[in-house]
Design an enzyme around this catalytic site. Sequence first.
Site, PDB file in Angstrom:
ATOM      1  N   LYS A 250       0.728  -1.221  -0.451  1.00  0.00           N
ATOM      2  CA  LYS A 250      -0.192  -0.090  -0.246  1.00  0.00           C
ATOM      3  C   LYS A 250       1.309   1.564   0.011  1.00  0.00           C
ATOM      4  CE  LYS A 250      -3.841  -1.598   1.976  1.00  0.00           C
ATOM      5  NZ  LYS A 250      -5.273  -1.758   3.026  1.00  0.00           N
TER       6      LYS A 250
ATOM      7  N   ASP B  87      -7.941   1.393  12.631  1.00  0.00           N
ATOM      8  CA  ASP B  87      -8.442   0.723  13.000  1.00  0.00           C
ATOM      9  C   ASP B  87      -8.508  -0.119  14.400  1.00  0.00           C
ATOM     10  OD1 ASP B  87      -7.461  -1.655  11.870  1.00  0.00           O
ATOM     11  OD2 ASP B  87      -8.596  -1.571  10.332  1.00  0.00           O
TER      12      ASP B  87
ATOM     13  N   CYS C 225     -14.258  -2.818   9.605  1.00  0.00           N
ATOM     14  CA  CYS C 225     -15.377  -3.032   8.587  1.00  0.00           C
ATOM     15  C   CYS C 225     -15.486  -3.967   7.657  1.00  0.00           C
ATOM     16  CB  CYS C 225     -14.392  -1.997   7.857  1.00  0.00           C
ATOM     17  SG  CYS C 225     -14.923  -0.302   7.878  1.00  0.00           S
TER      18      CYS C 225
ATOM     19  N   CYS D  86      -6.631  12.222  33.653  1.00  0.00           N
ATOM     20  CA  CYS D  86      -5.582  11.445  32.033  1.00  0.00           C
ATOM     21  C   CYS D  86      -4.712  10.815  32.883  1.00  0.00           C
ATOM     22  CB  CYS D  86      -5.870  12.322  31.453  1.00  0.00           C
ATOM     23  SG  CYS D  86      -5.262  11.617  30.073  1.00  0.00           S
TER      24      CYS D  86
ATOM     25  N   CYS E  81      -2.288  13.476  29.746  1.00  0.00           N
ATOM     26  CA  CYS E  81      -2.366  14.837  29.158  1.00  0.00           C
ATOM     27  C   CYS E  81      -2.772  15.196  30.846  1.00  0.00           C
ATOM     28  CB  CYS E  81      -3.428  14.881  28.867  1.00  0.00           C
ATOM     29  SG  CYS E  81      -5.194  14.772  28.713  1.00  0.00           S
TER      30      CYS E  81
END
Length: 422
Positions: A206, A250, A308, A365, A368
Site C-alpha cells: 500500500k 482501525d 469494516c 487522565c 495529559c
Amino acid sequence: MPKSYADLLREARSLVPEVSPAEVQLLREQNPQVAIVDVREDSEWEQGHIPGAIHVGKSYIEQQIEAAIPDRERPVVLYCAGGIRSLFAGRTLQELGYTNVASMSGGFQAWKAQGLPWTAPVVLSHEQKLRYSRHLLIPEVGAEGQAKLLDSKVLLIGAGGLGSPAALYLAAAGVGTIGIVDFDVVDLTNLQRQVLHTTDRVGERKVDSARKTINALNPDVTVVAHEEMLTEANAGRIIEGYDVVIDGTDTFETRYAVNDAAVPLRIPVVHASVFRFEGQLTTFVPYEGPCYRCLYPTPPPPELAPGCSVAGVLGVVPGIMGLLQANEALKLLLGIGEPLVGRLLLFDALDGTFTELKLRRDPNCPVCSEAAVAARQASAPAAVASRANEPFVLGGLGSPGAPGVVALGGSAGSGSVAGGGA
C-alpha cells in the site's frame, strides 16, 4: 472641469492622513489590531515586504479588500513603494466606507532606509503559482500560507478508507511531506473505498501504491513510507518531526499508542472512525483540549467495535470523514479557523446530518493531566492502568468537574463510537 493628476494627488493628501514608517512601527507595537496593507504589485511584494502585512494589489483593491478586512472600523495603514499609490488606495477605501485609513509616507523604500524589519516571502515557481492559484486568491492562505503548506509534514496512520481521501487532498493542497504508516498490501476488497489504490495494484504494498498516486497528482510532494506496524514501542520514533498526525487506523491499541506518543511531543492528532453509515471526527491538540484517553478511558469489547471487514461500511462514509480530516489538518497547518478541539462531530449518512458534542479533558487522565505531565518531567511516566475488566465508557461528556460517562449507543453513535478506520 477635469482634474489633473496633481489635483487628484493634492485631494488625496488632504483627505488621507499620512504617517511615517516610525509611527507605523509604533502603532503596530501598541495595537495589534492595526492592519498593514501592501498595495504594490506581486513582483514588488516578492522582493520584500513588512512582516505581517496583508497583500492586496492596488489593481484589485476594490475587489479584494472587503474579504481581507471585513471590519470597516478596523485601523488600516496602506503602503506602496514610495507613498503615492497608497494615498489613492486610501481614497478608495474611504469611498468604500472604511473610517480609519492612513497612508505610510515614503512607502516601503523609506521603511527599509530607516532600518525597520522586513522580510522576503518564499517565491513560488511559475508552475506552482498556476497549480495553487486558487489558494493564492484566498487572503487566509495566499503565497505565505502556500509556502507554509509546502514546508509542512503530515503523517497518515493508514493508507485505507480514511487515509486515501486525506492523502489525495493534502497532496493536491501542496503539503510538502506526507508520511504513510501501513504494512498491508492492496486487496480487491479495499477498492470499494480506498481510492488511493487501483485494480492493477492488487497485491502491491500500500505504501508503494500510495506513493505512485500521490506523485502522479503532485510531484511537489515527498512521500515517506513507514512500512511497519505502529506500536507503543515505535510510535514516538515514527511520529516525531511531523506537524500533524491523521489517525486512520482501525484498532484501539494503535490509537492509544499514537495518542500516548503525540501528547508529550505536542503533535496534534486528527482522529476519525467509521461504522456502516456513520462517522465521527475530532481533533486532539495536546493540552488545549482532551486527548484520546480522555474520550475513551477504556477500549470497548470487540463485539461493540467490529471492523469494516465484519460490520461493513458504505464506501462514501470514510471518504467524507477522510476529507474532513484533511480539512482539519489544513486549518492546523495554516493557523486558520476553529479546529474541532474539544468537539466531537458525528455524521449520519442516512439522514445527511451532523451532530456536535462538547468534550473536555479528564483531570485524572494518565497521559495529559497535570499529574501525568509532572510524572514525565520527573522521568517517571504515570502508569496507564489496565481496565480490561471494567465496562466500556465514553469519557469527556459529563457535567463540569467530573469525567463524563455515557453508555455506548444512542446519540453517541448507535454503536459507532468505536468504529474502525475502514
